[in-house]
Design an enzyme around this catalytic site. Sequence first.
Site: not given
Ligand SMILES: [Zn+2]
Length: 868
Positions: A142, A276-277, A279-280, A312-313, A335
């Site tokens: 992404e 930060g991370a 979400e795959n 969040h993820e 987001e």
């Molecule tokens: Zn996100």
Amino acid sequence: MKTIVSVICSVIIMVSCLRAQRLPEIAVPENYKLAFAPDFATDTFAGQEEISLHMLKPSNVIVLNAADIDFEAVMVHLGEDTLTGKVTNGPENQMVTLIFDKPIPAGPALLHIHYKGKLNNQLRGLYLSRANGRKYAVSQLEAVDARRAFPSFDEPSYKATFDVTVIADKGDTAISNGKIISDTPGPGENQHTIKFSTTPKMSSYLVALAVGDFYCQEGSQDGIPIRVCATPDKKNLLSFALESAEHILHFYDSYYSIKYPYGKLDILAAPDFEAGAMENTAAIFYRETLLTIDDKTASVDAHKQVADVLGHEMAHQWFGDLVTMKWWDDVWLNEGFATWMSRKPVADWKQDWDLDIDKARATSMALNTDSLQHTRPIRAKAETPNQIDELFDGIAYGKAASVLRMIEAYVGPEVFRKGVNAYLEKHAYGNATSEDFWNAIAEASHKPVDQIMPTFITQAGAPLLTVKAACKNGRTEVTLSQQRFYYDSKLLKQPSSELWQIPVCIKTEKGRSCQLVTKQEQTVELNGCSPWVFTNADAVGHYRSVYDPAMLRRLSEVGETKLSPQERISLLGDSWAAVRAGKYRMGDYLSLIQGMQQERNLSAIDILVENLSSIDRDLLDDSNREQFQTFVRNLFRPAAQELGWSSAPGEGDERRSLRAKVLEAYGYLGRDPETLKKARELVLQYMETPASADTTLVRTAFRVAAVEGDEALYNKILESSKNAKSPEEYYLYVRALVEFRQPELIQRTFNLALSPEIRNQDAPGLIARQFSNPAARSEVWNLVRQNWAGVQAKTTQSSGREIVTATNSFCDAKTRDEVQQFFTQHKVPAAERSLPRALESISNCIDLKAQQEQNLNSWLGQQHSSGQ
Ligand SMILES: [Zn+2]
């Protein structure tokens, strides 16, 4: 994606900036079979791809996205027939056109591509990462980097299923979106081949692959196997993340009407990671520090961060992965929603963390960017890769979350949940737009959400409500007028054309009353005469309020008893904004906080410390610094004495965090000598025996101790960073180095950031942090300009803008002009908005200084002479 933290198009670039870079509608993918063979000897990978397509019309060309891909063979199979394709670049940047000798008929077709890619150092596409002397291949696709890993229809609306296969070295394993369905030796003698199950339909940016030596801790929830994985040296730092993931999954399974849809969940801490991370789908990838903590010794903040980022993820698995925005202009649907949602499962699990109050703090922060002329609407046009990357900002995350919070409160949480679920069910495995979302909530609530939301999603900025209240005939008459808020006092004085539909709840001594404010000016009559009115009850509204000075005084008098902590946070945030915009005098604000000696709410103290830090950074000089420090010490002394330096047995997390915050204010801003001394002692003790000190407090101690820290302390901290046992301990040391104030130490920290000792993922953030040290910022600015090539070598596609943004800490015209000139000549990718925002912030600070300096000095002077 979770971000950690805005070059003007030149005339030539402007043309391509404005042109849509979308694939022509020739074919759509249905399934990709992808085989990757990383080669760590050459830092490359071989790719074999088979795309099952549906040709929308007969055509002898197919256009795909591809970047840094070497094509070796391209073929289309049509029954018995095989057509060979030629590859040409274009029609746009990062696109290729495959040309065949004869047309491929409409309907199904099978496209084969053999290619080679590079395992790059740019932390995007399929990239190279290193840890413990080994190499790793990790993906981050992404927003628009799937095209670097495999030629693809790399736009979010081209959803397809994916079958991933990896050829790995014997000692390596692999993680991807699917479950491992087979693992067989070969094809080479020291290789094995891992096949993953077919994914559900999803967008290309959600494909995940990590190859290397990983250790996984296994758990499960609601029948879903969950693994938290990292490099083997982190194997003892995974239990808290696993426990969090289990709680969060269960919460979402019951919040959403659709159970977790992907059969398994892997969560991986990657040694180098830009965001930060990420979400795959069913394979969430992370920065190590946000996932791997020592559950026994880590600070409260570290625990909160792990849980929040997971919240969040994992929220994205539904919002983003299952239902995806049609185009990037609606990335807020991913987001904003995930940011808003993340605290819900955590609050349900960790009730002593006071996360509802945290949300009020988040709204106050979101209003900050929205007070700039160079903010943007939540929904903003973006076509080029740079423009798309830049959309991942505080507006898509924080503001969108803040608006969702307001709408949830307006319709009620249960009705909101029903609307959310209807939206998910309708668009599962497909794509959706802003309109789809607000129509679903309007339908569920029978309230005009489809009228309210567009005013917040498509208009830039946030409203300011100017409040006038009077008692007439035994009733309280409240007049609310709305205009767009700016920190810039000149802009604020001009009439604004924006009009919002704002759900407003007014709180008075007699009760509360809610209405929709739709006009420029609206009058509300309330029962009984109340001596005060507060126009953002529960602090859920995404707007600011400003009162006349007499009302502000009355609100400060009743704040502690009549307003909730959330409301006090909102009042503090709005009042500070009004000072910055020249609506209140600095003395009014300082009088307001002077009455807050008894405040013990962590988020309220946090916002107070932040605002006092702005004064400390920008408005003090040798003539008033001591008076300001005396004021700060008087303000925080009761709390500092009450909390002390050691925690009582059984003390809750919030109180430990509060102690750390209060002592930071008392030592760092107040320069209390005893606190400085204690901080140094604690730092030395921690470096000897880390387990002997409360890590929550140690964070504060490092910041405070570094202020007057000498070279010996600096050397000791640097040395300790090399033997850190966890990412948290490592960052504690490295970030403390930023706080030292001696010029040669400032330079050493800067040089360190550019050296190979600091990972590329960390270097821009470290330099950006140096700008927030008032004693370091001018020197660092010189160093950045003198060493620009070195800085660029350590930044990636989107991390360079962290440094552009960090220049907003200046407060003088000369540096503002230098910043403008330098970054106009040295363009930073994906920073088109960051630069004007930084320049505007500097101008606002100059304005603040001109307007309030005198008032600050006279107020502090009065305090001093009255002996307070
Ligand atoms: Zn996100």
